[in-house]
Design an enzyme around this catalytic site. Structure first.
Site, PDB file in Angstrom:
ATOM      1  N   ASP A 166      -6.763  -2.953  -3.871  1.00  0.00           N
ATOM      2  CA  ASP A 166      -7.216  -2.158  -4.981  1.00  0.00           C
ATOM      3  C   ASP A 166      -7.148  -2.956  -6.286  1.00  0.00           C
ATOM      4  O   ASP A 166      -8.265  -2.491  -7.244  1.00  0.00           O
ATOM      5  CB  ASP A 166      -6.376  -1.081  -5.152  1.00  0.00           C
ATOM      6  CG  ASP A 166      -6.997   0.285  -5.688  1.00  0.00           C
ATOM      7  OD1 ASP A 166      -8.214   0.452  -5.350  1.00  0.00           O
ATOM      8  OD2 ASP A 166      -6.538   0.814  -6.712  1.00  0.00           O
ATOM      9  N   GLU A 221     -14.208   6.219  -3.814  1.00  0.00           N
ATOM     10  CA  GLU A 221     -13.497   4.984  -3.298  1.00  0.00           C
ATOM     11  C   GLU A 221     -13.755   4.802  -1.917  1.00  0.00           C
ATOM     12  O   GLU A 221     -13.805   3.779  -1.272  1.00  0.00           O
ATOM     13  CB  GLU A 221     -11.943   5.068  -3.677  1.00  0.00           C
ATOM     14  CG  GLU A 221     -11.916   5.106  -5.144  1.00  0.00           C
ATOM     15  CD  GLU A 221     -10.519   5.527  -5.631  1.00  0.00           C
ATOM     16  OE1 GLU A 221      -9.665   4.768  -5.957  1.00  0.00           O
ATOM     17  OE2 GLU A 221     -10.070   6.842  -5.655  1.00  0.00           O
TER      18      GLU A 221
END
Length: 394
Positions: free
Chosen positions: A133, A369
């Site tokens: 991430d 995402e």
């Protein structure tokens, strides 16, 4: 678990994306629901529950690899491997590497590794990919990613700004040009990912130049349970005077502070309710929340030498018109003009909420995402190797 349909020419099949694992989540989930949080599957009962539910689904999660179709799983992680950044194929050695990184993100990396091991036992022939991430922010300039800490200590303990929510910031900054009808080259953006966790970033030509989260997700904006920016000497003060230990301080700063600590609620909807009832603590907390956001916008605008577009995303950013208005009202002296009607209109579509003559374009764009992770995982699998040279068999 969240199911993502890959579009844009990658695949018409469904890819499976494993998201954050929280201890309070239960095994009784369903695959046809968009569930963000899931406990690490680490017990026989949970494994059997997953198997039973999964066996009822009329598909196998897939990613296109060349002319063949192979399944793929992807797990986002808070920190990239320290010597690189990117997407990593799940192997015995890479699982161990991720476990080693749990010291930097114990709430995420450890459970992610455990969940990956279990999924590997359930679907042994399915290639899995770790998605980091923070990888988007490995492109930060050194001046933005380096702390003014003793260099020897910083190097020894890998202390730097890693950032977080990188997948979201990368996704949003990549779609902004098409939403506003301007080329990405030279475009100066600020992305506000504001949810229970909150972060800000700045991009020029799609490349990150700043972000608010640091070594951990604690730094930066005020959040649901996190302090955000705070004088580190508060830690020394509490150790000396409140005799708090590391675990107590960790819980205080990460779970019992922010909006939760100031109002008793981490959910902004409850905070708004308290404000409407005249609660002064809630009013102050909301002012602090907005104050911090505006401060970062000012900082990033100065660092970039201007800003063309500011985008709100994530739970609060996409749905809280009050917070958006409070932020934009603070920016009015700099030519920001909000279209009140567009701001107040609820929609799941990407949209511009500023007036045509606003000095800065203000957007609301839902983040995705999961789709970004699924698409990148498909591309990695199709290429045949991950960011670190680990090869997929075709």
């Amino acid at each position: 678990l969240q199911l993502e349909e890959l579009t844009g020419g990658l695949s018409d099949d469904l890819g499976l994306v494993i998201r954050d694992y929280l201890p309070e989540a239960k095994a009784g989930f369903t695959l046809d629901e968009a569930v963000d949080n899931l406990t690490a599957i680490d017990s026989t009962e949970q494994v059997e529950a997953f198997k039973a539910r999964f066996s009822k689904e009329p598909f196998v999660p897939t990613l296109v690899v060349g002319r063949t179709v192979e399944a793929g799983l992807a797990e986002p992680l808070w920190h990239s491997l320290l010597d690189n950044a990117g997407y990593l194929r799940l192997l015995n050695k890479t699982i161990n590497q991720v476990k080693d990184l749990a010291v930097l993100a114990p709430l995420h990396n450890g459970p992610e590794a455990k969940g990956a091991e279990v999924m590997r036992s359930l679907l042994p022939d399915v290639p899995q990919i770790f998605v980091f991430d923070s990888s988007f922010f490995f492109q930060l300039p050194k001046a933005a990613s380096t702390y003014a800490l003793n260099k020897e200590i910083a190097d020894q303990y890998h202390i730097r700004r890693y950032g977080a929510h990188g997948t979201s910031h990368e996704f949003i900054s990549s779609v902004v040009p098409s939403v506003i009808g301007k080329p990405a080259e030279g475009l100066k953006q600020i992305v506000l990912h504001i949810g229970n966790g909150a972060s800000a970033s700045a991009e020029i030509s799609g490349k990150p130049v700043e972000t608010s989260m640091g070594l951990t997700p604690l730094e930066g904006l005020v959040m649901g349970g996190r302090t955000g920016d705070i004088d580190p000497a508060v830690v020394f003060h509490l150790i000396r005077n409140a005799h708090m230990n590391v675990d107590e301080l960790d819980a205080l700063f990460n779970k019992r502070s922010g909006m939760m600590g100031m109002t008793g609620f981490g959910d902004l909807r409850e905070v708004h309710r308290l404000v409407e009832e005249g609660n002064e603590d809630a009013k102050l907390a909301l002012d602090i929340y907005v104050h911090r956001i505006v401060g970062y916008i000012g900082n990033y605008t100065a660092q970039m030498g201007g800003v063309d577009v500011i985008t709100f995303t994530a739970g609060v950013g996409e749905n809280d018109d009050v917070v958006r208005k409070m932020v934009c009202d603070k920016l009015a002296p700099f030519g920001v003009k909000l279209d009140e009607e567009k701001n107040a209109t609820r929609s799941k579509e990407p949209r511009i909420i500023s007036t045509p003559d606003s000095a800065v374009t203000i957007c609301v764009i839902p983040t995705n995402e999961e789709l970004a992770i699924a698409r990148k995982s498909a591309a990695i699998a199709e290429e045949g190797k991950d960011s670190y040279g680990n090869v997929f068999s075709k």
